[in-house]
Scaffold this active site. Sequence first.
Site, PDB file in Angstrom:
ATOM      1  N   ASN A   1      32.761  40.753  32.508  1.00 25.90           N
ATOM      2  CA  ASN A   1      33.779  40.252  32.275  1.00 25.90           C
ATOM      3  C   ASN A   1      33.171  39.366  31.269  1.00 25.90           C
ATOM      4  OD1 ASN A   1      35.254  40.982  34.383  1.00 25.90           O
ATOM      5  ND2 ASN A   1      35.495  38.816  35.326  1.00 25.90           N
TER       6      ASN A   1
ATOM      7  N   GLU B   1      32.477  36.988  39.312  1.00 27.05           N
ATOM      8  CA  GLU B   1      31.723  35.593  38.575  1.00 27.05           C
ATOM      9  C   GLU B   1      31.080  34.860  39.650  1.00 27.05           C
ATOM     10  OE1 GLU B   1      34.196  34.558  35.377  1.00 27.05           O
ATOM     11  OE2 GLU B   1      34.745  36.204  34.636  1.00 27.05           O
TER      12      GLU B   1
ATOM     13  N   HIS C   1      37.817  36.060  44.075  1.00 28.32           N
ATOM     14  CA  HIS C   1      38.569  35.764  43.495  1.00 28.32           C
ATOM     15  C   HIS C   1      38.391  34.665  43.277  1.00 28.32           C
ATOM     16  CE1 HIS C   1      38.911  37.487  38.680  1.00 28.32           C
ATOM     17  NE2 HIS C   1      38.842  35.808  38.819  1.00 28.32           N
TER      18      HIS C   1
ATOM     19  N   ARG D   1      43.458  46.080  38.492  1.00 29.01           N
ATOM     20  CA  ARG D   1      42.827  45.258  39.097  1.00 29.01           C
ATOM     21  C   ARG D   1      42.881  44.032  39.957  1.00 29.01           C
ATOM     22  NH1 ARG D   1      38.207  41.497  36.680  1.00 29.01           N
ATOM     23  NH2 ARG D   1      37.267  41.068  39.262  1.00 29.01           N
TER      24      ARG D   1
ATOM     25  N   TYR E   1      33.806  37.635  27.111  1.00 28.78           N
ATOM     26  CA  TYR E   1      34.979  37.167  26.385  1.00 28.78           C
ATOM     27  C   TYR E   1      34.845  36.998  24.476  1.00 28.78           C
ATOM     28  CZ  TYR E   1      37.914  37.101  30.046  1.00 28.78           C
ATOM     29  OH  TYR E   1      39.790  37.725  31.920  1.00 28.78           O
TER      30      TYR E   1
ATOM     31  N   GLU F   1      37.334  42.545  32.841  1.00 30.55           N
ATOM     32  CA  GLU F   1      38.054  41.583  32.250  1.00 30.55           C
ATOM     33  C   GLU F   1      37.614  41.575  30.741  1.00 30.55           C
ATOM     34  OE1 GLU F   1      38.209  37.441  33.932  1.00 30.55           O
ATOM     35  OE2 GLU F   1      38.049  38.821  35.507  1.00 30.55           O
TER      36      GLU F   1
HETATM   37  C1  FCB Z   1      37.380  34.453  34.598  1.00 35.99           C
HETATM   38  C2  FCB Z   1      37.946  34.488  35.107  1.00 35.99           C
HETATM   39  C3  FCB Z   1      39.717  35.141  35.430  1.00 35.99           C
HETATM   40  C4  FCB Z   1      40.312  34.255  33.790  1.00 35.99           C
HETATM   41  C5  FCB Z   1      39.570  34.275  32.549  1.00 35.99           C
HETATM   42  C6  FCB Z   1      40.096  34.241  31.239  1.00 35.99           C
HETATM   43  O1  FCB Z   1      36.088  33.684  34.033  1.00 35.99           O
HETATM   44  O2  FCB Z   1      37.879  36.127  35.977  1.00 35.99           O
HETATM   45  O3  FCB Z   1      40.161  34.701  36.402  1.00 35.99           O
HETATM   46  O4  FCB Z   1      40.701  32.795  34.471  1.00 35.99           O
HETATM   47  O5  FCB Z   1      38.639  34.200  33.023  1.00 35.99           O
END
Ligand code: FCB
Length: 449
Positions: free
Chosen positions: A297, A166, A121, A77, A299, A356
Amino acid sequence: MTQIQFPKQFIWGAATASYQIEGAWQEDGKGESIWDRFTHTPGKILNGDTGDVANDHYHRYVDDVALMKEIGLHAYRFSTAWPRILPQGRGKVNQAGLDFYGRLVDELLEAGITPFVTLYHWDLPQVLQDEGGWAARSTAEAFVEYTDVITRHLGDRVKNWMTFNEPSVSAIMGHLSGHHAPGLKDIEQTVSTAHHLLLAHGRAVPVIRRNSPGAEVGIVINANNIVPASPSKADRDAARIGDGMWVRWFLDPLHGRHYPTDIVVHYENQANKEVLGCVQAGDFEEISTPIDFVGLNYYMRQVVRADVPATKNLPPVVVADGERTEMGWEVYPDGLFKLLSRFHHEYQIPKLYVTENGASYSAGPDADGRVRDVKRTQYLRDHYTSAKRAIDAGVPLAGYFVWSFIDNFEWAYGYSQRFGIIWNDYETQERIFKDSALWYREVIRNNGF
Ligand code: FCB
């Protein structure tokens, strides 16, 4: 631990973004982007870092694709840089920019790697920012033109497209907190930016379908697991506002609903005026144009407390005491299962990808040259396990992209944060597989772990 086996067709990938890796910021006719301008503005980025060179991927993409092949990636990607293709944002096409992406796509296909392309992006042409940026409706029209140009060029070879990465981060970090380009702090512009991003998405979908027959089209939404610190009403309200601003504001209109009323009221109270002046008749029909998939995405978890002073206009957030990565983000694998399930059940999304997921740890080469990034491997393992639970529970998850293929320019943090499964030496541009990349190679080989 028993072997975890994923479905046979499951796609294992890795992700990057143009500004974070390409470098070559002024080469071959590329125009300036808002991130070029922002990083060259003193005080905006940690240590004054810029993406001028980054991983020099623009010149090293052949070697990079060879590394991807060595890991065994099924898919890659990446994003295309709008100002490389239309340096003035619209109008005259820069053939050299198109050719770069054409060569990259050919190299990937040759290596048996499926390209997943994100059209935006975050690197908006600066000229369009000068005309009002995403707060102006005309930028949505320019995006459709850009989409037409790039999908005509690559539409025969690329069959997986994502419009935006995002949109909430573009809107909120770029126009409300000001931590990202273009660095504004204005509620009304935040709302109109979010609206025009969504409108541009909806209008681009039929253009992509026309130029890339048989393609699948989606959008990438970031969602953290936002929860109240206590059952008190104040904390629950704060968490609801946080989730509403980051997640519901985007997923609701994409799925045929209006903007969530509680967040409209929240913004209007904060701004002390009406904020939906940007909405025109028919917009919501366009925004909810059916798509094939949503990328998530994911985290971290964010624990919210109402009594902690908020950054101006943003919901208060306290990261819990649990384990954190070097970004300070709480490691919470369960959140991936929860969000995938929620996306599927609440919005009936037909197909999902984790576009992500990854962790920032600075572990670098030891004396023997090996990078023992044990914590990253653990992070990935725990998140895959969580994703597999979602599949077992019936969530249509089709693939998983690690963030990131390689250490790269981490926005406001510059090069201080490393998310890669490949180590990058920014002095020499030497790449080294971290242990996590070697582990990932095994996972892909066995299609499980
Ligand atoms: C996300 C972004 C990516 C990267 C990660 C850690 O929000 O999409 O570009 O910076 O965080």
